[in-house]
Design a protein around this motif. Structure first.
Motif, PDB file in Angstrom:
ATOM      1  N   ILE A 277      -8.943   2.523   6.709  1.00 39.54           N
ATOM      2  CA  ILE A 277      -8.152   2.222   5.522  1.00 39.54           C
ATOM      3  C   ILE A 277      -8.101   0.707   5.335  1.00 39.54           C
ATOM      4  CG2 ILE A 277      -5.891   2.407   4.425  1.00 39.54           C
ATOM      5  CD1 ILE A 277      -7.429   5.039   4.645  1.00 39.54           C
ATOM      6  N   VAL A 278      -8.565   0.222   4.179  1.00 38.86           N
ATOM      7  CA  VAL A 278      -8.608  -1.214   3.937  1.00 38.86           C
ATOM      8  C   VAL A 278      -7.600  -1.657   2.875  1.00 38.86           C
ATOM      9  CG1 VAL A 278     -11.041  -1.329   4.586  1.00 38.86           C
ATOM     10  CG2 VAL A 278     -10.429  -1.026   2.188  1.00 38.86           C
ATOM     11  N   GLN A 279      -7.009  -0.687   2.144  1.00 41.21           N
ATOM     12  CA  GLN A 279      -6.079  -1.060   1.081  1.00 41.21           C
ATOM     13  C   GLN A 279      -5.066   0.059   0.871  1.00 41.21           C
ATOM     14  OE1 GLN A 279      -8.105  -2.074  -2.528  1.00 41.21           O
ATOM     15  NE2 GLN A 279      -6.281  -2.873  -3.557  1.00 41.21           N
ATOM     16  N   VAL A 280      -3.805  -0.322   0.672  1.00 38.01           N
ATOM     17  CA  VAL A 280      -2.727   0.643   0.421  1.00 38.01           C
ATOM     18  C   VAL A 280      -1.917   0.170  -0.782  1.00 38.01           C
ATOM     19  CG1 VAL A 280      -0.658   1.752   1.324  1.00 38.01           C
ATOM     20  CG2 VAL A 280      -2.570   1.257   2.866  1.00 38.01           C
ATOM     21  N   ILE A 281      -1.693   1.091  -1.713  1.00 36.49           N
ATOM     22  CA  ILE A 281      -0.821   0.835  -2.865  1.00 36.49           C
ATOM     23  C   ILE A 281       0.328   1.825  -2.796  1.00 36.49           C
ATOM     24  CG2 ILE A 281      -0.623   0.896  -5.386  1.00 36.49           C
ATOM     25  CD1 ILE A 281      -3.513  -0.017  -5.538  1.00 36.49           C
ATOM     26  N   GLU A 282       1.524   1.369  -3.084  1.00 38.02           N
ATOM     27  CA  GLU A 282       2.727   2.192  -2.961  1.00 38.02           C
ATOM     28  C   GLU A 282       3.448   2.265  -4.300  1.00 38.02           C
ATOM     29  OE1 GLU A 282       6.957   2.108  -0.432  1.00 38.02           O
ATOM     30  OE2 GLU A 282       5.431   0.549  -0.141  1.00 38.02           O
ATOM     31  N   ASP A 283       3.922   3.468  -4.668  1.00 39.32           N
ATOM     32  CA  ASP A 283       4.859   3.586  -5.778  1.00 39.32           C
ATOM     33  C   ASP A 283       6.107   4.310  -5.277  1.00 39.32           C
ATOM     34  OD1 ASP A 283       4.283   6.316  -5.781  1.00 39.32           O
ATOM     35  OD2 ASP A 283       2.975   6.229  -7.523  1.00 39.32           O
ATOM     36  N   ILE A 284       6.925   4.819  -6.171  1.00 36.42           N
ATOM     37  CA  ILE A 284       8.212   5.374  -5.762  1.00 36.42           C
ATOM     38  C   ILE A 284       8.059   6.545  -4.804  1.00 36.42           C
ATOM     39  CG2 ILE A 284      10.322   6.511  -6.563  1.00 36.42           C
ATOM     40  CD1 ILE A 284      10.086   4.910  -9.131  1.00 36.42           C
ATOM     41  N   ASN A 285       7.103   7.432  -5.083  1.00 32.68           N
ATOM     42  CA  ASN A 285       7.016   8.677  -4.315  1.00 32.68           C
ATOM     43  C   ASN A 285       5.752   8.825  -3.471  1.00 32.68           C
ATOM     44  OD1 ASN A 285       9.491   9.830  -5.360  1.00 32.68           O
ATOM     45  ND2 ASN A 285       8.401  10.127  -7.299  1.00 32.68           N
ATOM     46  N   HIS A 286       4.781   7.927  -3.634  1.00 33.70           N
ATOM     47  CA  HIS A 286       3.492   8.136  -2.982  1.00 33.70           C
ATOM     48  C   HIS A 286       2.903   6.846  -2.436  1.00 33.70           C
ATOM     49  CE1 HIS A 286       3.857  11.678  -5.616  1.00 33.70           C
ATOM     50  NE2 HIS A 286       3.159  12.301  -4.685  1.00 33.70           N
ATOM     51  N   ILE A 298      -4.164  10.361  -1.045  1.00 37.15           N
ATOM     52  CA  ILE A 298      -2.846  10.227  -1.660  1.00 37.15           C
ATOM     53  C   ILE A 298      -1.843  10.938  -0.767  1.00 37.15           C
ATOM     54  CG2 ILE A 298      -1.434  10.653  -3.709  1.00 37.15           C
ATOM     55  CD1 ILE A 298      -3.955  10.632  -5.373  1.00 37.15           C
ATOM     56  N   ALA A 299      -0.814  10.199  -0.351  1.00 35.88           N
ATOM     57  CA  ALA A 299       0.174  10.731   0.592  1.00 35.88           C
ATOM     58  C   ALA A 299       1.558  10.708  -0.049  1.00 35.88           C
ATOM     59  CB  ALA A 299       0.176   9.909   1.878  1.00 35.88           C
ATOM     60  N   ARG A 300       2.259  11.849   0.063  1.00 36.84           N
ATOM     61  CA  ARG A 300       3.614  11.951  -0.460  1.00 36.84           C
ATOM     62  C   ARG A 300       4.598  11.405   0.567  1.00 36.84           C
ATOM     63  NH1 ARG A 300       4.149  17.165  -0.640  1.00 36.84           N
ATOM     64  NH2 ARG A 300       3.337  17.452  -2.763  1.00 36.84           N
ATOM     65  N   LYS A 301       5.544  10.593   0.105  1.00 34.53           N
ATOM     66  CA  LYS A 301       6.558  10.051   0.997  1.00 34.53           C
ATOM     67  C   LYS A 301       7.501  11.145   1.452  1.00 34.53           C
ATOM     68  CE  LYS A 301       6.633   5.360  -0.946  1.00 34.53           C
ATOM     69  NZ  LYS A 301       7.473   4.326  -1.609  1.00 34.53           N
ATOM     70  N   LYS A 302       7.979  10.995   2.685  1.00 39.11           N
ATOM     71  CA  LYS A 302       8.931  11.936   3.266  1.00 39.11           C
ATOM     72  C   LYS A 302      10.195  11.176   3.662  1.00 39.11           C
ATOM     73  CE  LYS A 302       6.610  15.894   3.472  1.00 39.11           C
ATOM     74  NZ  LYS A 302       6.440  16.541   4.765  1.00 39.11           N
TER      75      LYS A 302
END
Length: 362
Positions: A277-286, A298-302
């Motif tokens: 993994i070379v890059q991560v972008i985050e929004d409210i839920n993912h 795409i990963a869902r936040k817990k």
């Protein structure tokens, strides 16, 4: 060649016998004291293992320019996949004189092969399964087929379902309630897999990225990824006996792992995915995780104490190197091919939304 391992004490497996074969070993089937070996261009090698310390080749069947890759046995008949050369049907009633009954040309070749519900099942090159009746094993009759989203090199049957490990679409489950109309009931594309072994209600799958994925099959229509284990070698194939996992490790040889001491994924607080993994972008839920060698996860936040859950995967078919997000869209940039646009308004179902080609590098 073939190596024979004593696993009477699974924790201290030891080599007790070996025999060289004309070509690399691809697959084996064991029937009592007889071992059938698929040796690719070396054909079928039949080996007497009544004395495991001194195995002896008692016969062979070499098919000119027709490799033997995978095996499935039904009574006194062996079904051998031959890749682009189709399916070979071999009479082994007398192991000392194996006899080719016939070879069948199959659409797009034959790769994986197994027996399920008294049917012969094969996976073909252009992503589909074909089913054959075995009323006369020497002359199987075509019965049905189902299209697949990816090629499977192996097949595993378990309690009314066929499970297929695939590189692009992960673990695929096919329900066999109606053999005339088998149907795909689950696809988990979050993990790229190659080989499979089923023990009890667990499926153990290996990948090219030196990982072991463990799925629960309690609900076959919704296999659950329980753990991903990093391995210090690349596993080629896998077998399980008495809570012990045996890996064919290629140049690393045979690797033996105590299944009771595999650490659960949540203990190290690391979300493991194939590829770097070379890059991560985050929004409210993912979270949006980008691996150039694999693609977009795409990963869902817990809740705070739980790891995120991978909910979807998009292969990096455009060979993109960078990622950006604006609103409901992700933009994947390839210096030579332009910009790929992914609609992630529904993160569980990302869709290709467009492509912008450039003549200059970006």
């Amino acid at each position: 060649g073939v190596q024979i391992i004593d696993i009477s004490n699974p924790r201290k497996a030891r080599l007790i016998g070996a025999i060289k074969t004309p070509e690399n070993a691809w697959d084996i089937e064991v029937d009592g004291n007889i071992l059938y070996l698929a040796a690719a261009k070396g054909g079928l090698q039949v080996i007497d293992i009544s004395s495991p310390e001194s195995p002896v080749i008692i016969s062979e069947l070499v098919l000119q320019k027709k490799p033997i890759l995978k095996l499935a046995r039904y009574r006194n008949t062996l079904f051998a996949s031959g890749g682009s050369k189709g399916l070979h049907i071999i009479d082994v009633e007398n192991p000392k004189e194996p006899r080719l009954i016939k070879s069948i040309h199959t659409s797009d070749g034959t790769w994986g092969v197994t027996i399920a519900e008294e049917m012969l099942v094969i996976s073909c090159g252009k992503y589909h399964l074909e089913f054959f009746t075995l009323d006369n094993p020497g002359n199987p009759q075509w019965f049905s087929r189902i299209d697949m989203p990816d090629r499977a090199w192996e097949l595993a049957y378990h309690e009314g379902y066929i499970y297929l490990p695939t590189r692009k679409k992960g673990l695929i489950s096919v329900q066999l309630t109606d053999l005339k109309k088998p149907k795909i009931v689950a696809t988990d594309s979050s993990y790229s897999v190659e080989s499979i072994e089923i023990e009890g209600d667990k499926a153990y799958l290996t990948s090219r990225d030196r990982n072991l994925a463990i799925y629960s099959l309690d609900q076959p229509e919704n296999p659950t990824l329980e753990e991903i284990i990093d391995l210090p070698f690349r596993p080629r194939n896998i077998a399980i006996y008495a809570d012990t996992i045996y890996f064919a490790g290629g140049l690393s040889g045979l690797q033996v792992v105590d299944a009771n001491y595999i650490p659960p994924l949540h203990q190290d607080r690391t979300l493991h995915v194939p590829g770097k993994i070379v890059q991560v972008i985050e929004d409210i839920n993912h979270y949006y995780l980008f691996s150039p060698s694999r693609g977009l996860y795409i990963a869902r936040k817990k809740p705070t104490n739980e790891l995120p859950e991978i909910v979807s995967f998009v292969p990096n078919q455009s060979l993109a190197r960078n990622m950006a997000k604006l609103g409901d869209y992700l933009y994947l940039a390839n210096r030579m091919r332009g910009l790929s646009i992914i609609d992630v308004s529904i993160p569980e179902e990302p869709k290709h939304a467009g492509q912008i080609d450039y003549t200059d590098q970006i």
